[in-house]
Scaffold this active site. Sequence first.
Site, short mmCIF file in Angstrom:
data_model
loop_
_atom_site.label_atom_id
_atom_site.label_comp_id
_atom_site.label_asym_id
_atom_site.label_seq_id
_atom_site.Cartn_x
_atom_site.Cartn_y
_atom_site.Cartn_z
N ASP A 119 0.03 -7.74 23.57
CA ASP A 119 0.20 -6.07 24.80
C ASP A 119 1.48 -6.14 25.59
O ASP A 119 2.77 -7.15 26.09
CB ASP A 119 -0.81 -5.71 25.67
CG ASP A 119 -1.43 -4.60 25.81
OD1 ASP A 119 -0.49 -2.95 25.70
OD2 ASP A 119 -2.18 -4.01 25.73
N ASP A 221 2.01 -0.44 24.53
CA ASP A 221 1.47 1.09 24.94
C ASP A 221 1.85 2.11 25.08
O ASP A 221 3.35 1.92 25.44
CB ASP A 221 1.44 0.09 26.44
CG ASP A 221 0.10 0.87 27.42
OD1 ASP A 221 -0.60 0.81 27.50
OD2 ASP A 221 0.68 1.48 28.53
N GLU A 287 -0.09 2.57 20.28
CA GLU A 287 -0.87 3.31 21.41
C GLU A 287 -0.18 4.72 21.32
O GLU A 287 0.67 4.96 22.07
CB GLU A 287 -1.10 2.92 22.89
CG GLU A 287 -2.15 3.59 23.19
CD GLU A 287 -2.57 3.49 24.99
OE1 GLU A 287 -3.26 3.33 24.78
OE2 GLU A 287 -1.23 3.70 25.24
N HIS A 354 -10.47 -0.37 25.67
CA HIS A 354 -10.76 -0.53 26.95
C HIS A 354 -10.50 0.38 27.97
O HIS A 354 -10.72 0.69 29.25
CB HIS A 354 -9.52 -1.78 27.83
CG HIS A 354 -8.13 -1.31 27.37
ND1 HIS A 354 -7.97 -0.86 26.27
CD2 HIS A 354 -7.55 -1.36 29.19
CE1 HIS A 354 -6.74 -0.57 26.91
NE2 HIS A 354 -6.38 -0.91 28.19
N ASP A 355 -10.06 1.28 27.64
CA ASP A 355 -10.41 2.67 28.60
C ASP A 355 -11.14 3.80 27.78
O ASP A 355 -11.79 5.11 29.08
CB ASP A 355 -8.52 3.49 27.69
CG ASP A 355 -7.41 2.76 28.45
OD1 ASP A 355 -7.64 2.31 29.70
OD2 ASP A 355 -6.37 2.86 27.47
C1 NOJ Z 1 -2.98 2.93 28.21
C2 NOJ Z 1 -3.58 1.66 29.05
O1 NOJ Z 1 -4.54 1.55 27.49
C3 NOJ Z 1 -4.23 2.13 29.46
O2 NOJ Z 1 -5.13 0.43 30.60
C4 NOJ Z 1 -3.20 2.26 31.19
O3 NOJ Z 1 -4.24 2.23 32.26
C5 NOJ Z 1 -1.92 3.10 31.09
N1 NOJ Z 1 -1.82 3.10 29.20
C6 NOJ Z 1 -0.77 2.80 31.23
O4 NOJ Z 1 -0.05 1.17 31.18
#
Ligand code: NOJ
Length: 565
Positions: A119, A221, A287, A354-355
């Site tokens: 990442d 990210d 992402e 994970h989000d």
């Molecule tokens: C996206 C990531 O997937 C998330 O987990 C993170 O909190 C935010 N970007 C900030 O980096």
Amino acid sequence: MPTINTTAQTRNPRSLGVNASSTLRWWQKAIIYQVYPRSFQDSTGDGIGDLQGIIQRLDYLKGIHVDTLWLSPINPSPMHDFGYDVADYTGIEPIFGTVDDFTQLLDGAHARDMKVLLDLVPNHTSDEHAWFAQSRANRTNPKRNWYIWSEPAADGGPPNNWLSYFGGPAWTLDTTTGQYYLHQFDTHQPELNYRNPAVLEAMLGEMRVWLERGIDGFRVDVIWLMIKDAALRDEPPNPDWSGGPPIFSLYHIHTADQPEVHTLIRAMRALLDEYTSEGRERILVGEIYLPNARLMKYYGSDPLVRGVGDECHLPFNFQLIGAPWDAQSVRTMVDAYEAALPVWGWPNWVLGNHDKRRIATRLGKDQARVATMLLLTLRGTPTWYYGDEIGMTDVRIPPELVRDPQAVNQPEVADEVGRDPQRTPMHWDDSPNAGFCPPDVTPWLPVAADYAQNSVLSQESDPRSPLWFFRLLTDLRQKSPALLGSSYRSMESGASDVFAFLREADSQRLLIVLNFGTQPHHLDLSAIAPAGSILLDTGVARQGDLHFLNSLPLDPNEGLIISLI
Ligand code: NOJ
């Protein structure tokens, strides 16, 4: 009886200019598996997962036929956002181990013919990063312009109306220098200023270190947020917002998807291409949460007709996560995505991360199997989230144990936005703490109550389990030219809750039939083939059966992969 016909749209591999299945690139054949390192396997007994823990589990990962690991951030970090606040891009966070541990992990993966993606979090650093320490020191520091600083508004408040995903304004006042800095996430995550070319050069230098160490690529990210409106103009209100997380009360026309971002991405891609040799491509996965038309721009263009674009190899496609879960909506969504892809764009699909809420929580365990079959039979590279293969569900976290800043900072919407529930420790066995950490240690997030029934140990020898099914499916996918290949043709199934599509390559013809509903069906598929044998069933009973396709029974919540005669 519902009849399947073949008149629906076709993507012809030759007309796409995409290679036959035998010459696909490694990342086109890959199954990407996201490891959230804090929660995978603790080897040191501190209740937090680490690199040696992942090394211990490489054989497990190989055994379930996932071949590309994406590790959420492992760099040194004060952990305000659990690693997405990076204090040093080239180091390893001591909680996770050392650079030597990482080398061991990479070598172990490569020895098993697996790849490793890291990442990369280039949009923002931690406020403890040395760059930010210099930047905030005074207004004339050479690194001042590495971050986005602005004078207060006339009333002394934030410079504009931009909001943070983690609640409140996207600006924090630095009292020492009297200016605000921008952060679209936590106040401890100041955003870098990519309008300053020195910042991109520095970030490319950090990436180079990891490429030299031998990684196979990056998941980047929030790549679509990396550059903001130069004039810092206010964002317009979203008239459709009717409560919920305040971040959605604005249209993000000045903080996201700015045209200049593509220059940054092309520079990152050019660096990866510099480290690419025949058969050893280093890939860029971005992402990006955007609708199709804007998402496709992140493949870049292909002026050299290389068969690949000049930006992301895989701009993440999150549409399966957000789609209304019914056959017609999903079919329409898949077909629209396929139709929108540029000819050089390789599709990809993501079911969880994970989000987001876990699939078994979102869809229930029966439809989670249907979704798994869909993910692994669609055309393109799938991404899988750790633990979904054993049907892990979201864990309710007692208020005093909530850790995620997105929830802590926004108590009024914490249940909606909190991400701890999907980040709990992996269930390896039935011992206390599920084999994640020693029994007498408190894990960083609570282990699910049902871990003993839903563990790797309990499922690996149970033919009815999610893990057993996942392993059969991934094995089939990795051996099947049709599933790996370039052709996809969606079908009129005749039943509104059944989505059916054909995958064909090298004389293999597979029909995938997915029942999103709770009604049984008898389908007439005889228009495409007289008979077929079932290669895999989301249930357990019917594998290998030969069926005449004029009356194929399909149970509620059942999915079939049928090899056509
Ligand atoms: C996206 C990531 O997937 C998330 O987990 C993170 O909190 C935010 N970007 C900030 O980096």
